[in-house]
Enzyme design. Structure first.
Site, PDB file in Angstrom:
ATOM      1  N   PHE A 169       0.855  -1.188   0.000  1.00 28.36           N
ATOM      2  CA  PHE A 169       0.000   0.000   0.000  1.00 28.36           C
ATOM      3  C   PHE A 169       0.886   1.232   0.000  1.00 28.36           C
ATOM      4  O   PHE A 169       1.750   1.385   0.868  1.00 28.36           O
ATOM      5  CB  PHE A 169      -0.934   0.031   1.217  1.00 28.36           C
ATOM      6  CG  PHE A 169      -1.918   1.164   1.140  1.00 28.36           C
ATOM      7  CD1 PHE A 169      -3.095   1.038   0.411  1.00 28.36           C
ATOM      8  CD2 PHE A 169      -1.655   2.386   1.749  1.00 28.36           C
ATOM      9  CE1 PHE A 169      -3.990   2.098   0.296  1.00 28.36           C
ATOM     10  CE2 PHE A 169      -2.549   3.453   1.641  1.00 28.36           C
ATOM     11  CZ  PHE A 169      -3.714   3.304   0.917  1.00 28.36           C
ATOM     12  N   LYS A 193       2.550  10.072   8.416  1.00 32.92           N
ATOM     13  CA  LYS A 193       1.901   9.552   9.618  1.00 32.92           C
ATOM     14  C   LYS A 193       2.491  10.071  10.936  1.00 32.92           C
ATOM     15  O   LYS A 193       2.187  11.181  11.339  1.00 32.92           O
ATOM     16  CB  LYS A 193       1.925   8.020   9.575  1.00 32.92           C
ATOM     17  CG  LYS A 193       0.914   7.455   8.544  1.00 32.92           C
ATOM     18  CD  LYS A 193       0.721   5.980   8.724  1.00 32.92           C
ATOM     19  CE  LYS A 193      -0.270   5.374   7.742  1.00 32.92           C
ATOM     20  NZ  LYS A 193      -1.654   5.572   8.123  1.00 32.92           N
ATOM     21  N   ASP A 241       9.368   2.790   1.708  1.00 35.06           N
ATOM     22  CA  ASP A 241       8.171   3.485   2.194  1.00 35.06           C
ATOM     23  C   ASP A 241       8.077   3.196   3.693  1.00 35.06           C
ATOM     24  O   ASP A 241       7.634   2.119   4.109  1.00 35.06           O
ATOM     25  CB  ASP A 241       6.941   2.971   1.437  1.00 35.06           C
ATOM     26  CG  ASP A 241       5.651   3.623   1.918  1.00 35.06           C
ATOM     27  OD1 ASP A 241       5.646   4.178   3.032  1.00 35.06           O
ATOM     28  OD2 ASP A 241       4.642   3.554   1.188  1.00 35.06           O
TER      29      ASP A 241
END
Ligand SMILES: Cc1ncc(COP(=O)(O)O)c(C=O)c1O
Length: 393
Positions: free
Chosen positions: A128, A244, A215
């Site tokens: 993702f 995040k 990532d």
């Protein structure tokens, strides 16, 4: 109720009005233990006093100017983060998807400068990387992509944790220029690769002249027990993305680069109106200071081990529990059946959890939880899972 909001989310019927540490309260005064931290965002928990003070001060001083001018707090944050990550330069955006967009653009520009006309980036099944067109095209989940075709070209997909597949791609796809990979797949179900996977990918990238692009949007900022998850493996990526936990809820994303990759972008290559503004950078600087001074990554290691051990003891031999895994405070319990119903059950019991990849219970509590809170999360989840699977205690 939410008639004017686009129906992009299947929301639970609760609204929180206040938070403190690992606790949240709804409008009726009910208290919830937060084992999700806004999906790996609020590592410092809610209403952290140092963050509140820094944000109030910054809001009263200067929120935004523009990247047309120098932004000292952005420069200072860049220095500190690059030092912590062993990277040379950083570009600031506003989200994870934007950080990955920057990484993908950087890989393409890097390749074009080397005469590769149609560069390809290796990406993983079950990954993702975000919801923008390029990042959903990179994402290895058909549900995320369905309906948005034509997808952005230039991605080649291989299974995760499969080095042979990467080597095969190397011989079949001469235009490959980079690998984009999560150190642990988050949305894909807290999938932890075999020991040595990242180091072997690093070696393959060196052999073929590719960029290793990590990532770390979900795994970064102390979550797995090191400031960045790849530090467990003793390797250095060429490109790394964060978001995040970087701003603890204030939107900020970052794309880092090292060595030759750090020299790819020049004036006009990329940009963002809000990216790296004084408010967001003050938030991220404060988050980094607190993570370091309170040694929260180390804390994540200790608490994560405690929780994994307790889950393994509490769910040992419960049929229907397939695997319990994770690193630091990024934990997954995989069942043999879809278990989304556990989320509202936990909510009723005053606990926030998540289910991803249909049958993996995902826990991403704030890094500031104490041992009693960690134990309370385990006790409630063990009870819920046993009830759900029909296995009485
Ligand atoms: C590994 C990873 N990359 C990228 C993203 C996208 O981040 P954002 O939602 O901030 O665009 C996420 C979000 O869940 C993620 O977990």
């Amino acid at each position: 109720m939410a008639d004017h909001l686009m129906a992009t989310y299947g929301r639970l019927p609760v609204a929180f009005t206040r938070g403190e540490g690992a606790w949240l309260w709804d409008g009726g005064g009910k208290r919830y233990l937060d084992a999700l931290a806004g999906i790996a965002v609020c590592g410092l928990g809610h209403a952290h006093p140092r963050l509140r003070e820094a944000l109030c001060d910054q809001a009263g001083t200067l929120i935004h100017t523009s990247n047309l001018y120098r932004i000292p707090v952005q420069e200072a944050l860049g220095d500190r983060l690059c030092a912590a990550a062993g990277m040379d330069r950083v570009f600031f955006g506003n989200s994870g998807a934007e950080a990955n967009e920057a990484a993908i653009k950087l890989a393409r520009l890097h390749a074009h400068r080397r005469g590769i006309e149609k560069p390809e980036v290796l990406v993983m099944e079950n990954s993702f990387h975000g919801r923008t067109l390029a990042t959903l095209s990179a994402t290895g989940n058909r549900k995320t992509q369905a309906g948005f075709e034509p997808l952005v070209q230039g991605f080649v997909r291989v299974p995760y944790d499969d080095l042979g597949a990467v080597e095969t791609a190397a011989s079949n796809r001469p235009s490959t220029v980079a690998v984009l990979v999560e150190p642990i797949q988050g949305e894909g179900g807290v999938v932890v690769p075999a020991d040595g996977y990242l180091a072997a990918l690093r070696a393959l990238c060196d052999r073929f002249g590719w960029l290793l692009m990590l990532d770390e949007i979900q795994t970064g900022m102390g979550r797995t027990g090191r400031m960045f998850a790849h530090q467990h493996d003793g390797i250095a990526p060429d490109v790394m993305t964060l978001a995040k936990g970087l701003g603890n809820g204030v939107p900020i994303g970052a794309c880092f680069a090292r060595g030759a990759a750090a020299e790819v972008f020049g004036p006009g290559s990329h940009g963002s109106t809000f990216g790296g503004n004084p408010l967001a950078c003050r938030a991220a600087s404060t988050v980094l200071e607190v993570l370091e001074s309170e040694r929260l990554a180390e804390r994540a290691t200790g608490l994560g081990t405690r929780m994994l051990d307790a889950f393994r003891a509490g769910l040992a031999e419960v049929s229907g529990v397939e695997q319990i895994r994770g690193r630091g405070l990024m934990l997954g319990i995989q069942l043999d059946r879809p278990c989304g119903d556990l989320v509202p059950h936990a909510l009723e019991q005053g606990l926030l959890i998540n289910v991803t990849a249909e049958r993996v219970i995902r826990l991403l509590p704030p890094l500031i939880i104490d041992e009693q809170q960690a134990d309370a999360i385990v006790d409630t989840v063990v009870r819920l899972v046993r009830d759900f699977l029909g296995d009485a205690m």
